[in-house]
Design an enzyme around this catalytic site. Sequence first.
Site, PDB file in Angstrom:
ATOM      1  CG  HIS A  72      -1.812   1.164   1.362  1.00  0.00           C
ATOM      2  ND1 HIS A  72      -3.135   1.144   1.014  1.00  0.00           N
ATOM      3  CD2 HIS A  72      -1.576   2.425   1.812  1.00  0.00           C
ATOM      4  CE1 HIS A  72      -3.683   2.331   1.234  1.00  0.00           C
ATOM      5  NE2 HIS A  72      -2.744   3.122   1.732  1.00  0.00           N
ATOM      6  CD  GLU A  73       1.497   3.708   3.724  1.00  0.00           C
ATOM      7  OE1 GLU A  73       1.731   4.759   3.075  1.00  0.00           O
ATOM      8  OE2 GLU A  73       0.464   3.561   4.394  1.00  0.00           O
ATOM      9  CG  HIS A 130       0.307   6.248  -0.625  1.00  0.00           C
ATOM     10  ND1 HIS A 130      -0.760   6.899  -1.190  1.00  0.00           N
ATOM     11  CD2 HIS A 130      -0.176   5.637   0.490  1.00  0.00           C
ATOM     12  CE1 HIS A 130      -1.843   6.699  -0.457  1.00  0.00           C
ATOM     13  NE2 HIS A 130      -1.516   5.928   0.559  1.00  0.00           N
ATOM     14  CG  HIS A 177       0.279   8.389  -7.346  1.00  0.00           C
ATOM     15  ND1 HIS A 177      -0.978   8.566  -6.784  1.00  0.00           N
ATOM     16  CD2 HIS A 177       0.275   9.132  -8.482  1.00  0.00           C
ATOM     17  CE1 HIS A 177      -1.687   9.368  -7.574  1.00  0.00           C
ATOM     18  NE2 HIS A 177      -0.959   9.728  -8.591  1.00  0.00           N
TER      19      HIS A 177
END
Length: 594
Positions: free
Chosen positions: A387-388, A391, A394
Amino acid sequence: MEIKKREDINAKDKWKIEKIYKDLEEWEKDFDLLKKMANEIPSFMEKLSEGDKLLEYLKLDEKISRLAENLLVYAFLKSDEDTANTTYQSYKNKIQTYLAELMAKGAFFIPEILSIDEEKLNSEIEKNQGLQLYKFMFEEILKRKPHTLSSEMEELLASVSDCLSAPSNIYNMFSNADLKLPKIKNEEKEEVELTEGNYSIYIKSKDREVRENAYKALFGAYNVFRNTMATTLTSSIKNFSFNAKTRKYENSMEASLKPNNIPIQVYENAIETINNNLDSLHRYVRIKKKLLKLDTMHMYDLYVPLIDLPKDHIEFDDAVKLVSDALAPLGENYLQEFNKGVQNGWIDKYENKNKRSGAYSWGSYDTMPYVLLNYNYTLNDVSTFAHEMGHSMHSYYSRKNQPYVYANYTLFCAEVASTVNECLLINYLINKEKDKNKKLFLVNQQLEQIRTTVFRQIMFAEFEKITHEKIDEGMPLTADDLCAIYRKLNIKYFGEDMIMDEEIDIEWARIPHFYRDFYVYQYATGYSAANAFVNKINVCEEKALEKYLSFLKSGGSDYPINLLQKAGVDMTSPKPIEDTIKRFNELLDILEEY
């Protein structure tokens, strides 16, 4: 059993924060340079109607902003390594306080731009090639005209921004540094220190007594400070309400959504769509109660896995391999950059004494997109890592492909890339698993992802909507009021099969995102957009991967709704959330067959 001190963590397991500044002396030099550069800002007042001066100001502003962000990121990350370290607390406070002064210096910019005749401004932009880069930025500014104050008022608000962020700062210091949780007994009946970091392990324990004790210990600790927490949270909401009214928005929600061109209906549709499908969540509670063979279902039973598997222990290097394999559909370039980030010091991996709890991704335009983890070797930690890193990837793509002015993506888009990674990981694990029990364990994991990221976050969003509306209307809210609102929502969301333990009433006091107004609904919209992207990529829809990677590279170069629509996902429609609930129901069907 004891949490390591920061100095006992291996250097290879810490982020390479020295890439920003090797020491505080270097930080201080840049801080002095920042103050010197900032002194040039007032000289541009009342001169921005000239295209050359306007461009000169924008270039200076970029230099100042990039330097300030580096100083801020370094101070905050160093403070988060050990929240009890007063040296870094003071540096964090120092830059935070100065940034309020810096904002005040530049507060004239937007009012002055808005005072320029729009035709003249557009003419200057057309004449000056350098200004054409900023066309979309100026379009955004002009939309704010009804909500922008005079230069003097903007300067005043900017100068008190540090004071207005006090409730959030107080909450962070309390929950990360000062709140002491009691010791509990683990499954081996050994006494262990309960932390926010290891709570996620004990609440999933197959030993019901362990998870009940962890649950009651955690929420009992918060409940001792219920009145303080209520004052802190309501003060934060009042600050936001004050800002909304001062800027002439109809209400707090509009103040949050309108600047990013997000229709109010997106928020309200999300709540309505979930409320129309709460029978799916009630069904999940019933099935889980039955499969766990429980006479009664309590809130502390919600997180326990349905299948009794040996306790997993996944070394971090194995987690990296697992996530890399799962992300293969995103292409070779994505994987190369992902693995470079892991190897080059983006990540602070393990928990240490007084380290900030949870996980996040943060950095500036000129730094690595750093990742804070509290990795505890479970599959859930693997998912958090994926998940991190979503980020951070991105951020990496946005910064690599966009100029500084458009490199930051909005909150509405922030949870999409991270959740694409999570969805790809759990789908990969379910599809490759041959063992029936392990597969059902993973099915439950994905159900929990959707429950916590969509249903739970929309419940939080509904709590925010209610509390903000009441404070917007001038109604005071006590700890008892907040607990009553939160309890009523839990009863509605979880249904009659759930015993509503009194401890859950105080859970609102533990949610840091309530200090980032109207943030949490974006987890649900983000998950739903991510689910849509994953579906398109998995069925090899024409140009699906190309469109997704273009979305990652687009930063904030357009309004978030438009960026997603260009990539093939329409968030003004309830369809993405409905499709996510459809997936939830498919997973429930698998459980019922079991």
